[in-house]
Design a protein around this motif. Structure first.
Motif, PDB file in Angstrom:
ATOM      1  N   ASP B 139     -26.663  21.866  17.220  1.00  0.00           N
ATOM      2  CA  ASP B 139     -25.924  23.111  17.001  1.00  0.00           C
ATOM      3  C   ASP B 139     -26.279  23.664  15.623  1.00  0.00           C
ATOM      4  O   ASP B 139     -27.227  24.428  15.483  1.00  0.00           O
ATOM      5  N   SER B 140     -25.576  23.254  14.586  1.00  0.00           N
ATOM      6  CA  SER B 140     -25.792  23.806  13.243  1.00  0.00           C
ATOM      7  C   SER B 140     -27.221  23.625  12.743  1.00  0.00           C
ATOM      8  O   SER B 140     -27.687  24.400  11.910  1.00  0.00           O
ATOM      9  N   LEU B 141     -27.891  22.567  13.168  1.00  0.00           N
ATOM     10  CA  LEU B 141     -29.212  22.260  12.599  1.00  0.00           C
ATOM     11  C   LEU B 141     -30.336  22.498  13.592  1.00  0.00           C
ATOM     12  O   LEU B 141     -31.476  22.131  13.356  1.00  0.00           O
ATOM     13  N   LYS B 142     -30.014  23.132  14.719  1.00  0.00           N
ATOM     14  CA  LYS B 142     -31.013  23.247  15.785  1.00  0.00           C
ATOM     15  C   LYS B 142     -32.172  24.167  15.399  1.00  0.00           C
ATOM     16  O   LYS B 142     -33.257  24.076  15.971  1.00  0.00           O
ATOM     17  N   HIS B 143     -31.955  25.042  14.443  1.00  0.00           N
ATOM     18  CA  HIS B 143     -33.030  25.944  14.017  1.00  0.00           C
ATOM     19  C   HIS B 143     -33.883  25.326  12.914  1.00  0.00           C
ATOM     20  O   HIS B 143     -34.779  25.981  12.381  1.00  0.00           O
ATOM     21  N   GLU B 144     -33.598  24.092  12.546  1.00  0.00           N
ATOM     22  CA  GLU B 144     -34.417  23.398  11.554  1.00  0.00           C
ATOM     23  C   GLU B 144     -35.527  22.622  12.261  1.00  0.00           C
ATOM     24  O   GLU B 144     -35.331  22.125  13.375  1.00  0.00           O
ATOM     25  N   LYS B 145     -36.679  22.482  11.611  1.00  0.00           N
ATOM     26  CA  LYS B 145     -37.661  21.494  12.053  1.00  0.00           C
ATOM     27  C   LYS B 145     -37.229  20.176  11.422  1.00  0.00           C
ATOM     28  O   LYS B 145     -37.350  20.005  10.208  1.00  0.00           O
ATOM     29  N   ASN B 284     -36.727  20.977   7.528  1.00  0.00           N
ATOM     30  CA  ASN B 284     -37.780  21.600   6.714  1.00  0.00           C
ATOM     31  C   ASN B 284     -37.237  22.631   5.739  1.00  0.00           C
ATOM     32  O   ASN B 284     -37.759  22.815   4.657  1.00  0.00           O
ATOM     33  N   MET B 285     -36.151  23.309   6.098  1.00  0.00           N
ATOM     34  CA  MET B 285     -35.558  24.299   5.193  1.00  0.00           C
ATOM     35  C   MET B 285     -34.364  23.714   4.437  1.00  0.00           C
ATOM     36  O   MET B 285     -34.137  23.988   3.266  1.00  0.00           O
ATOM     37  N   LEU B 286     -33.628  22.920   5.144  1.00  0.00           N
ATOM     38  CA  LEU B 286     -32.354  22.388   4.664  1.00  0.00           C
ATOM     39  C   LEU B 286     -32.519  21.313   3.606  1.00  0.00           C
ATOM     40  O   LEU B 286     -31.674  21.169   2.722  1.00  0.00           O
ATOM     41  N   ASP B 288     -32.220  17.383   2.644  1.00  0.00           N
ATOM     42  CA  ASP B 288     -31.436  16.256   3.142  1.00  0.00           C
ATOM     43  C   ASP B 288     -29.971  16.597   3.339  1.00  0.00           C
ATOM     44  O   ASP B 288     -29.343  17.195   2.471  1.00  0.00           O
ATOM     45  N   VAL B 289     -29.453  16.183   4.474  1.00  0.00           N
ATOM     46  CA  VAL B 289     -28.006  16.204   4.689  1.00  0.00           C
ATOM     47  C   VAL B 289     -27.629  14.830   5.206  1.00  0.00           C
ATOM     48  O   VAL B 289     -28.311  14.288   6.074  1.00  0.00           O
ATOM     49  N   ASN B 323     -31.321  18.866  23.632  1.00  0.00           N
ATOM     50  CA  ASN B 323     -32.768  18.842  23.461  1.00  0.00           C
ATOM     51  C   ASN B 323     -33.388  17.492  23.864  1.00  0.00           C
ATOM     52  O   ASN B 323     -33.809  16.693  23.035  1.00  0.00           O
TER      53      ASN B 323
END
Lengths: 402, 402
Positions: B139-145, B284-286, B288-289, B323
């Motif tokens: 959800d929140s991170l699905k647009h991240e690679k 790739n954008m975020l 580390d979380v 996914n």
């Protein structure tokens, strides 16, 4: 195809554009449709920029374009951002923002305005940068009774405190270094006096209470009084010193505070170092869950804005519920909060301290810090503590215990 | 009003019922409608239990009841859970589960079956107990690679390693204590040999790759060879030893491994102690979380199951995208992974070690561990390391560096 406008082509705004460009395929997969940047609002022109042709100077171009579904406000500050957001929501456009000042001041009424217009208002990036804590509160954890939220919400102060602790350098020197490295603003007041953390905990507290917690009602203390001797005591107690922002549910409602706290090393918040942020959420069934990450930074913050964009595109034509109302929350007075306090006093006042705070005080002495001692009080209320403190001839400082 | 059935009234199943009872108002608010428990499937009866009358012994009662929208499978194990889940999905009922064995083995095909039937298959509770990491990824991170996921995914082994480190007690003794306290199973193999962590990283890796990462393809080493001298060396290097499960994207696809690793103290994973779990996600954008919390426990796990129930009720009649596809993922061979290794060798083999691993070895000696020394290799591939290791007359042990 959904169309987006970005208001403000500064650090976060250009980051949003970069995330939409770089991760276009992932964004499309996540949203279920392509997301296209249609406009960038800025006072400046950006000759040579890849998106030069999308830059406009008049908000009305964006507001009057029925193709624009979603607006990202990344300008910061109250005005004109507040006016622009209200206009956009009134025109049936969903709005997301990284603007913590505005969300803390007017977030709940903007949520209500979004609801009235059948659109959404989201602000994941306003707290904890890229950390997906607001969406988790609003989604995965919404069926929990949240008892408390405790966070290290300001990376600048955490960087300063970590440096002071690990390298034994004083506050002023570390602050200067942080400013040189760009980790602290030229005018550092918003960070070091706790105002930034205060706005963020106001947002989290509003979500927790379902009302509007006014940041001006939150008792806020910064870190400028913390010195390296405090850290020396802290280490001898196996504790760290962190600027905590917290909101706790109690029998009368909610209590929130921003202040430096001593935290035992075994608590994971004690190990959050440098520019990192962490937010611990305690739910009645779940227990503790902690979210950790960089609380700032262009791309991380932008990624959180884009997560909001995607969520709003996925819910086009619907209002995404956010647990906030414009009605003002009543906070419990600070006076009743009960805790231990760490107090530093001149050596000659030991008898007085014992008289006032109790004869079997938990005393800490350090050879390297002569002519004084420290003690930890019993668990007492803030009010009691303050009253006792007034009775002392003088104290060298005190810090709350977490 | 949505109606739910719980399959298996054991620890997690009874926890789910407890969360639905205790937090009924919050659950309703979150789901947008009331959620009612209609059936509990179990072989046993529960005379005197509040929900005694809802207990049934025949799965077909549940499968044939068109009122039941959502099924929570909290039985564990492959069969009959797998058959029941397939039947439920085929009948157009959404299914959620805490059953990591089943999700690791058949999750992707169950997601496909759900999709084919226009319903959902979710399994938040199968990884990290109450930590909302799967929903965040989805959800929140699905647009991240997502470049890598690294987790401490097994609370039992983390408890054991923490005790060994902090109290200097050997593996066997700590394991026995953990068994007495109920933190470890009578048959501890699944935990201490890394099989449990392996299943969880298989699930996370499948989500990351979009295919099915078979847990049998994942190189897995447990903690039973770690001893207190390893910890003594580790502390002298300012490192912790943790059982890590990781999945990394590389140019050829994905590489995953479960093994003990030495981790520098400044890495937040090094400070995850006791029964806690933590999962670090790098986008790739975020950047580390990290998500942190108790990875097990009745109510925390049950809370995650209920989050899935709510999500499925909110999306009734729709398939929630996950996914994962049943197509098997090809993992990069372990041989090519490059890292540093920590190796312990008898004192008399120092010349041999220098000959094989290089003349300027980074050597560590401890007075308290006589007749041996340790060294850290250059960054080399697993294959190179293994070949060099074979050339040594003997080694006392080795641990990978994170």
């Amino acid at each position: 195809m959904a169309k987006v406008a970005v208001l403000g082509y500064g650090t976060v705004g250009s980051g949003v554009v970069e995330v939409l460009d770089t991760n276009a395929a992932e964004v499309e997969k996540s949203a279920g449709e392509k997301i296209e940047l249609k406009y960038i609002l800025d006072l400046r022109d950006f000759p040579g920029d890849k998106h030069e042709s999308q830059v406009v100077h008049d908000i009305n171009v964006i507001l009057d374009d029925p193709e624009v579904d979603v607006i990202c406000e990344t300008m910061g500050g109250i005005e004109p951002a507040f006016t622009f957001e209200k206009q956009a929501l009134s025109k049936g456009k969903s709005v997301c923002t990284s603007n913590k000042e505005l969300v803390a001041a007017h977030g709940p009424e903007l949520v209500e305005l979004a609801k009235a217009n059948g659109v959404s208002y989201l602000f994941e990036a306003s707290v904890g940068g890229g950390i997906p804590v607001l969406r988790s509160l609003n989604d995965s954890l919404k069926h929990e009774k949240i008892d408390s939220i405790t966070g290290i919400l300001n990376g600048t102060t955490n960087y300063i405190l970590t440096k002071m602790d690990k390298e034994g350098i004083g506050f002023e020197t570390v602050l200067k270094q942080a400013q040189e490295k760009g980790y602290a603003e030229r005018n550092p007041e918003a960070d070091v006096e706790g105002y930034d953390a205060c706005r963020k905990i106001a947002i989290l507290s509003s979500l927790m209470s379902g009302k509007h917690v006014d940041y001006e009602d939150i008792y806020t203390e910064g870190i400028s009084k913390i010195n390296i001797q405090d850290f020396e005591y802290a280490r001898s107690l196996n504790m760290a010193i962190k600027l905590l922002a917290m909101c706790k549910r109690n029998e009368n409602g909610f209590f929130t505070i921003v202040a430096p706290f001593l935290i035992p090393y075994e608590n994971p918040l004690a190990n959050v170092n440098g520019v990192f942020n962490a937010i611990n959420v305690h739910g009645n069934m779940l227990g503790d869950v902690m979210f950790y990450g960089k609380g700032a930074g262009k791309n991380a913050t932008a990624s959180a804005v884009v997560a909001d964009v995607i969520d709003m595109v996925k819910h086009k034509g619907k209002h995404i519920e956010v647990n906030m109302k414009a009605e003002k929350a009543t906070l419990s007075p600070k006076d009743n909060a009960v805790r231990h306090f760490f107090v530093r006093v001149s050596a000659e006042l030991e008898d007085q301290a014992r008289e006032i705070f109790g004869s079997n005080l938990d005393v800490v002495k350090r050879n390297s810090i002569p002519n004084e001692f420290a003690f930890i009080t019993d668990s007492i209320s803030e009010k009691d503590f303050e009253e006792k403190l007034w009775k002392m001839d003088s104290v060298k400082g005190y810090i709350r215990l977490y």
